[in-house]
Design a protein around this motif. Structure first.
Motif, PDB file in Angstrom:
ATOM      1  N   MET A   1     -64.065  36.955 -17.244  1.00 37.65           N
ATOM      2  CA  MET A   1     -62.694  37.083 -17.723  1.00 37.65           C
ATOM      3  C   MET A   1     -62.029  35.708 -17.629  1.00 37.65           C
ATOM      4  O   MET A   1     -62.271  34.941 -16.703  1.00 37.65           O
ATOM      5  N   ASP A   2     -61.161  35.437 -18.580  1.00 34.87           N
ATOM      6  CA  ASP A   2     -60.365  34.212 -18.616  1.00 34.87           C
ATOM      7  C   ASP A   2     -59.663  34.033 -17.270  1.00 34.87           C
ATOM      8  O   ASP A   2     -59.061  34.977 -16.751  1.00 34.87           O
ATOM      9  N   ASN A   3     -59.726  32.818 -16.689  1.00 32.20           N
ATOM     10  CA  ASN A   3     -59.111  32.608 -15.377  1.00 32.20           C
ATOM     11  C   ASN A   3     -57.587  32.589 -15.433  1.00 32.20           C
ATOM     12  O   ASN A   3     -56.930  32.472 -14.408  1.00 32.20           O
ATOM     13  N   ARG A   4     -57.006  32.730 -16.646  1.00 31.50           N
ATOM     14  CA  ARG A   4     -55.555  32.833 -16.781  1.00 31.50           C
ATOM     15  C   ARG A   4     -55.110  34.294 -16.865  1.00 31.50           C
ATOM     16  O   ARG A   4     -53.979  34.586 -17.212  1.00 31.50           O
ATOM     17  N   ILE A   5     -56.028  35.199 -16.531  1.00 28.36           N
ATOM     18  CA  ILE A   5     -55.733  36.634 -16.518  1.00 28.36           C
ATOM     19  C   ILE A   5     -56.099  37.182 -15.150  1.00 28.36           C
ATOM     20  O   ILE A   5     -57.201  36.948 -14.667  1.00 28.36           O
ATOM     21  N   GLN A   6     -55.163  37.887 -14.523  1.00 24.73           N
ATOM     22  CA  GLN A   6     -55.439  38.573 -13.257  1.00 24.73           C
ATOM     23  C   GLN A   6     -55.272  40.064 -13.508  1.00 24.73           C
ATOM     24  O   GLN A   6     -54.298  40.478 -14.128  1.00 24.73           O
ATOM     25  N   ALA A   7     -56.226  40.847 -13.003  1.00 22.45           N
ATOM     26  CA  ALA A   7     -56.113  42.296 -13.151  1.00 22.45           C
ATOM     27  C   ALA A   7     -56.950  42.980 -12.079  1.00 22.45           C
ATOM     28  O   ALA A   7     -58.075  42.551 -11.805  1.00 22.45           O
ATOM     29  N   VAL A   8     -56.378  44.014 -11.495  1.00 25.68           N
ATOM     30  CA  VAL A   8     -57.085  44.826 -10.508  1.00 25.68           C
ATOM     31  C   VAL A   8     -56.826  46.298 -10.803  1.00 25.68           C
ATOM     32  O   VAL A   8     -55.771  46.657 -11.317  1.00 25.68           O
ATOM     33  N   ARG A   9     -57.819  47.115 -10.460  1.00 26.04           N
ATOM     34  CA  ARG A   9     -57.683  48.560 -10.656  1.00 26.04           C
ATOM     35  C   ARG A   9     -57.432  49.230  -9.301  1.00 26.04           C
ATOM     36  O   ARG A   9     -58.136  48.961  -8.347  1.00 26.04           O
ATOM     37  N   ASP A  10     -56.434  50.092  -9.268  1.00 25.63           N
ATOM     38  CA  ASP A  10     -56.209  50.962  -8.119  1.00 25.63           C
ATOM     39  C   ASP A  10     -57.129  52.154  -8.323  1.00 25.63           C
ATOM     40  O   ASP A  10     -56.875  52.992  -9.205  1.00 25.63           O
ATOM     41  N   GLU A  11     -58.209  52.225  -7.572  1.00 26.15           N
ATOM     42  CA  GLU A  11     -59.225  53.269  -7.767  1.00 26.15           C
ATOM     43  C   GLU A  11     -58.657  54.676  -7.591  1.00 26.15           C
ATOM     44  O   GLU A  11     -59.061  55.598  -8.289  1.00 26.15           O
ATOM     45  N   PHE A  26     -50.724  37.439 -25.823  1.00 26.18           N
ATOM     46  CA  PHE A  26     -50.367  38.714 -25.203  1.00 26.18           C
ATOM     47  C   PHE A  26     -51.359  39.825 -25.574  1.00 26.18           C
ATOM     48  O   PHE A  26     -51.952  40.461 -24.697  1.00 26.18           O
ATOM     49  N   PHE A  27     -51.567  40.088 -26.851  1.00 20.76           N
ATOM     50  CA  PHE A  27     -52.446  41.184 -27.259  1.00 20.76           C
ATOM     51  C   PHE A  27     -53.903  40.916 -26.865  1.00 20.76           C
ATOM     52  O   PHE A  27     -54.610  41.812 -26.414  1.00 20.76           O
ATOM     53  N   GLN A  28     -54.355  39.681 -27.058  1.00 22.25           N
ATOM     54  CA  GLN A  28     -55.744  39.361 -26.719  1.00 22.25           C
ATOM     55  C   GLN A  28     -55.985  39.518 -25.221  1.00 22.25           C
ATOM     56  O   GLN A  28     -57.052  39.965 -24.792  1.00 22.25           O
ATOM     57  N   GLY A  29     -54.985  39.165 -24.402  1.00 20.63           N
ATOM     58  CA  GLY A  29     -55.110  39.339 -22.959  1.00 20.63           C
ATOM     59  C   GLY A  29     -55.225  40.802 -22.567  1.00 20.63           C
ATOM     60  O   GLY A  29     -56.064  41.169 -21.734  1.00 20.63           O
ATOM     61  N   ILE A  30     -54.387  41.650 -23.153  1.00 18.60           N
ATOM     62  CA  ILE A  30     -54.467  43.093 -22.858  1.00 18.60           C
ATOM     63  C   ILE A  30     -55.834  43.636 -23.283  1.00 18.60           C
ATOM     64  O   ILE A  30     -56.462  44.409 -22.552  1.00 18.60           O
ATOM     65  N   LYS A  31     -56.325  43.224 -24.443  1.00 16.80           N
ATOM     66  CA  LYS A  31     -57.645  43.688 -24.897  1.00 16.80           C
ATOM     67  C   LYS A  31     -58.756  43.207 -23.969  1.00 16.80           C
ATOM     68  O   LYS A  31     -59.699  43.955 -23.690  1.00 16.80           O
ATOM     69  N   GLU A  32     -58.648  41.974 -23.470  1.00 13.51           N
ATOM     70  CA  GLU A  32     -59.668  41.461 -22.553  1.00 13.51           C
ATOM     71  C   GLU A  32     -59.696  42.275 -21.270  1.00 13.51           C
ATOM     72  O   GLU A  32     -60.764  42.604 -20.751  1.00 13.51           O
ATOM     73  N   VAL A  33     -58.528  42.641 -20.746  1.00 13.42           N
ATOM     74  CA  VAL A  33     -58.468  43.485 -19.551  1.00 13.42           C
ATOM     75  C   VAL A  33     -59.114  44.837 -19.847  1.00 13.42           C
ATOM     76  O   VAL A  33     -59.895  45.354 -19.041  1.00 13.42           O
ATOM     77  N   CYS A  34     -58.821  45.414 -20.990  1.00 13.57           N
ATOM     78  CA  CYS A  34     -59.409  46.709 -21.356  1.00 13.57           C
ATOM     79  C   CYS A  34     -60.929  46.618 -21.445  1.00 13.57           C
ATOM     80  O   CYS A  34     -61.640  47.509 -20.971  1.00 13.57           O
ATOM     81  N   ARG A  35     -61.440  45.547 -22.043  1.00 13.09           N
ATOM     82  CA  ARG A  35     -62.900  45.383 -22.117  1.00 13.09           C
ATOM     83  C   ARG A  35     -63.504  45.274 -20.722  1.00 13.09           C
ATOM     84  O   ARG A  35     -64.535  45.881 -20.427  1.00 13.09           O
ATOM     85  N   LEU A  36     -62.860  44.496 -19.843  1.00  9.35           N
ATOM     86  CA  LEU A  36     -63.365  44.305 -18.480  1.00  9.35           C
ATOM     87  C   LEU A  36     -63.498  45.632 -17.746  1.00  9.35           C
ATOM     88  O   LEU A  36     -64.469  45.866 -17.029  1.00  9.35           O
ATOM     89  N   PHE A  37     -62.520  46.521 -17.913  1.00  8.89           N
ATOM     90  CA  PHE A  37     -62.514  47.797 -17.205  1.00  8.89           C
ATOM     91  C   PHE A  37     -63.003  48.962 -18.071  1.00  8.89           C
ATOM     92  O   PHE A  37     -62.827  50.123 -17.702  1.00  8.89           O
ATOM     93  N   SER A  38     -63.612  48.653 -19.210  1.00  6.12           N
ATOM     94  CA  SER A  38     -64.181  49.679 -20.121  1.00  6.12           C
ATOM     95  C   SER A  38     -63.151  50.723 -20.528  1.00  6.12           C
ATOM     96  O   SER A  38     -63.419  51.920 -20.522  1.00  6.12           O
ATOM     97  N   VAL A  39     -61.963  50.260 -20.895  1.00  5.05           N
ATOM     98  CA  VAL A  39     -60.876  51.143 -21.327  1.00  5.05           C
ATOM     99  C   VAL A  39     -60.797  51.111 -22.851  1.00  5.05           C
ATOM    100  O   VAL A  39     -60.720  50.041 -23.441  1.00  5.05           O
ATOM    101  N   GLN A  40     -60.811  52.297 -23.471  1.00  6.71           N
ATOM    102  CA  GLN A  40     -60.666  52.386 -24.924  1.00  6.71           C
ATOM    103  C   GLN A  40     -59.404  53.126 -25.351  1.00  6.71           C
ATOM    104  O   GLN A  40     -59.077  53.144 -26.530  1.00  6.71           O
ATOM    105  N   ALA A  41     -58.712  53.740 -24.396  1.00  6.25           N
ATOM    106  CA  ALA A  41     -57.453  54.427 -24.688  1.00  6.25           C
ATOM    107  C   ALA A  41     -56.550  54.272 -23.476  1.00  6.25           C
ATOM    108  O   ALA A  41     -56.969  54.541 -22.349  1.00  6.25           O
TER     109      ALA A  41
END
Length: 154
Positions: A1-11, A26-41
């Motif tokens: 993941m881009d080092n300019r993006i921070q994201a953590v999941r509360d399990e 903005f949009f590309q960052g949100i999509k990158e987070v979704c890809r990292l956590f396998s989110v499609q919706a």
């Protein structure tokens, strides 16, 4: 993941919280987070600042039909006061962000609308809360009434 993006999941809650830093789109960052956590919706909300905002707004023509305005791009940085969006799949099954937000610009003008993909770079930070939707398929399909692609939910 881009080092300019921070994201953590509360399990426990399955929520993802994080921030996008300077120059990340903005949009590309949100999509990158979704890809990292396998989110499609998902649904998300955010606050933060953009170097400029690029958006359209709803217009009504003289015959009563609805259309979007020409693209508007602010001439100053903006502070996102409120914003909410959805992440789903486009017609080619790629991740797509649909976001509406309200902002104030450096001239103290309030405005908002339907933001456009790839045209909203972060100024300082955008902090977000992403709420993944399990067992839900959100994908754009052509709407029977309007003839435009909108999210369908299954």
């Amino acid at each position: 993941m881009d080092n300019r993006i921070q994201a953590v999941r509360d399990e426990k809650s399955n929520r993802i919280i994080g921030r996008l830093m300077k120059d990340v789109d903005f949009f590309q960052g949100i999509k990158e987070v979704c890809r990292l956590f396998s989110v499609q919706a998902a649904q998300f909300q955010c606050i933060g600042s953009l170097q400029y905002a690029t958006y359209v707004q709803l217009d009504q023509q003289s015959d009563g039909s609805l259309v979007y305005s020409e693209k508007v791009k602010t001439d100053t940085p903006v502070e996102l006061l409120s914003g909410t969006g959805f992440v789903g799949l486009d017609m080619e099954e790629e991740l797509e962000v649909h976001f509406h937000g309200m902002f104030v610009d450096c001239n103290k003008n309030l405005n908002g609308g339907h933001f456009l993909d790839g045209e909203n770079p972060v100024a300082v930070t955008v902090e977000f809360l992403l709420l993944p939707l399990n067992n839900v398929r959100m994908q754009r399909e052509v709407d029977e009434i309007w003839g435009i692609p909108v999210f369908q939910f299954r």
